[in-house]
Design a protein around this motif. Sequence first.
Motif, PDB file in Angstrom:
ATOM      1  N   GLY A 382       0.890  -1.179  -0.028  1.00  0.00           N
ATOM      2  CA  GLY A 382       0.003   0.019  -0.016  1.00  0.00           C
ATOM      3  C   GLY A 382       0.835   1.235   0.093  1.00  0.00           C
ATOM      4  N   THR A 383       0.417   2.102  -0.469  1.00  0.00           N
ATOM      5  CA  THR A 383      -0.957   2.635  -1.006  1.00  0.00           C
ATOM      6  C   THR A 383      -1.175   2.058  -2.484  1.00  0.00           C
ATOM      7  OG1 THR A 383      -0.316   4.816  -1.562  1.00  0.00           O
ATOM      8  CG2 THR A 383      -1.194   4.475   0.598  1.00  0.00           C
ATOM      9  N   ASN A 384       0.123   1.656  -3.187  1.00  0.00           N
ATOM     10  CA  ASN A 384      -0.180   1.484  -4.565  1.00  0.00           C
ATOM     11  C   ASN A 384      -1.301   0.670  -4.923  1.00  0.00           C
ATOM     12  OD1 ASN A 384       2.387   2.631  -4.401  1.00  0.00           O
ATOM     13  ND2 ASN A 384       3.156   1.519  -5.992  1.00  0.00           N
ATOM     14  N   GLY A 385      -1.423  -0.604  -4.146  1.00  0.00           N
ATOM     15  CA  GLY A 385      -2.621  -1.599  -4.331  1.00  0.00           C
ATOM     16  C   GLY A 385      -4.014  -0.765  -3.997  1.00  0.00           C
ATOM     17  N   GLN A 386      -4.194   0.185  -3.433  1.00  0.00           N
ATOM     18  CA  GLN A 386      -5.435   0.875  -3.239  1.00  0.00           C
ATOM     19  C   GLN A 386      -5.852   1.347  -4.708  1.00  0.00           C
ATOM     20  OE1 GLN A 386      -4.234   2.624   1.090  1.00  0.00           O
ATOM     21  NE2 GLN A 386      -5.271   3.963  -0.521  1.00  0.00           N
ATOM     22  N   HIS A 387      -4.814   1.752  -5.491  1.00  0.00           N
ATOM     23  CA  HIS A 387      -5.176   2.204  -6.937  1.00  0.00           C
ATOM     24  C   HIS A 387      -5.105   1.122  -7.972  1.00  0.00           C
ATOM     25  CE1 HIS A 387      -4.985   6.410  -5.085  1.00  0.00           C
ATOM     26  NE2 HIS A 387      -4.177   5.927  -4.469  1.00  0.00           N
ATOM     27  N   ALA A 429      -2.194   6.680   7.899  1.00  0.00           N
ATOM     28  CA  ALA A 429      -3.619   7.319   7.855  1.00  0.00           C
ATOM     29  C   ALA A 429      -4.224   6.306   6.843  1.00  0.00           C
ATOM     30  CB  ALA A 429      -3.821   8.729   7.200  1.00  0.00           C
ATOM     31  N   ASN A 430      -3.827   6.048   5.631  1.00  0.00           N
ATOM     32  CA  ASN A 430      -4.200   5.213   4.675  1.00  0.00           C
ATOM     33  C   ASN A 430      -4.503   3.782   5.352  1.00  0.00           C
ATOM     34  OD1 ASN A 430      -5.050   5.971   1.795  1.00  0.00           O
ATOM     35  ND2 ASN A 430      -3.297   7.277   2.406  1.00  0.00           N
TER      36      ASN A 430
END
Length: 526
Positions: A382-387, A429-430
């Motif tokens: 994360g945070t790459n996976g989120q996108h 936070a993410n």
Amino acid sequence: MITWNNLDTLEAFKNLSKAERVNIAEAMSGENGAERVKTYSTPMAEGLAYNYAAKQVDDKLLEDLQKLADEAQLTEKFEALYNGEVINTGEKRMVLHHLTRGQLGEAVNADGTDKRAFYKEQQQKIADFANKVHAGEITNAAGEKFTTVVQIGIGGSDLGPRAMYLALENWAKKNDTFKMEAKFISNVDPDDAAAVLYGIDVAHSIFILVSKSGTTLETLTNESFVKDALKNAGLDASKHMIAVTSETSPLAKSDDYLAAFFMDDYIGGRYSSTSAVGGAVLSLAFGPEVFERFLNGAAEEDRLGTEKDIRKNPAMLDALIGVYERNVLGYPSTAVLPYSQALSRFPAHLQQLDMESNGKCVNRFGERLDYVTGPVIFGEPGTNGQHSFYQLLHQGTDIIPLQFVGFKNNQMNTDVVIQGSTSQQKLCANVAAQIVAFACGKEDENRNKNFEGGRPSSIIIGEQLNPETLGALLSHFENKVMFQGFVWNVNSFDQEGVQLGKVLAKRVLAHETDGALKVLSDLMNI
Ligand SMILES: O=P(O)(O)OC[C@H]1O[C@](O)(CO)[C@@H](O)[C@@H]1O
């Protein structure tokens, strides 16, 4: 007396199946949720903590899982394993990777030697070798220092060491322990070796050929590729290559290497990061002291694995929750989501660790199982996976349990404040937000924007990713996979499933094919 029984014969499993389902959305809302996050947390080694507040469990279910652990004799089986029983029944071998980092039980003797002493001796030899390379006492033929180390290996001889190297590369640079850059060649695709060789100065590179068996075709092919490159550069390959293998392998007695370091058949490839397989490259890259600190973290976490109380044994608890999700709730896969760029290849390592260990449909006695075993494992930082794939995780038709990993501090100590927060704060936070979003969801009249919630996750939280915490993290997952294998009554330490493809590929190369294989070979121009 240990008995090896199938999961579906255990009374505790039958009870578990009848247990009332926990509503995570409710459990994680309001004050309840706040309390759970505080209490559903188990300390791990090196200041890490396994937090399972957002898992589909409550106190009653945890009691049921404890009963399952007791009836399946998980502690006793682990004890038998580290005391040297032949747990890998398929290959009739002991399973000794824990001894590479500590002594949990009795001395284990095999091949005429104390195995803990053997692994320590190899580690010491590697340390001496690495120190000499760093001091310029072992050099290339021109008397110049080696600056780069290249590991040639595949599967467990690549994934774990590569993931560990990437995990500590920046930490080592920041902490002035970075000695040599490491590169890895694994794929038999010639572009892999070519690209690595293109980007390095071969005259100042030392290559580690890593193969436990000494027979893996991809690795031997890549070795030849590298030897050719060295020869073409007018260099003597034997002055640039070392080997890590088992003493019984064809590589062990070869004169082609500057030095050889050993592991043995009691360490599965995917469990070999703490043996000479990880030891050589990590000691050369970061210094032997850093490798030792990594081993200490793993040893400390291993000790927690001996606890009978599942609330004090994070790997066992994680394993049992995973079994509940797989065999009672019917979830097909698990995502590993480290919120740490340094752990970018950790999910790839866990894919092999978990799926090669527990991707089995027969039990330890070769009998077909009537229940599901290892889940599909995948992940990205994360945070790459989120996108990327989180859309499916949030709103897809399958529920996929999630394993987050997060650290309060970054490794490089460099950050910037943008829009009132640092990058590290944004990262943290993410991950916090994702846990609650997955668990609680959000109602919306527009069904397209509705989040059902009820998607379970856990998180391992630590101060910083460093050698000790990395060791602890690795041990946690190795032991989790081991405990799950015990519960499912499979042999987690062989990998017959990889053989058939290798045999058929050899047939294709020998032009001994017919039927579909012949046509496919023709289509591929072989
Ligand atoms: O170290 P070796 O013997 O070359 O094996 C490499 C990998 O190949 C496998 O046997 C699977 O093909 C893995 O289990 C192992 O990690």
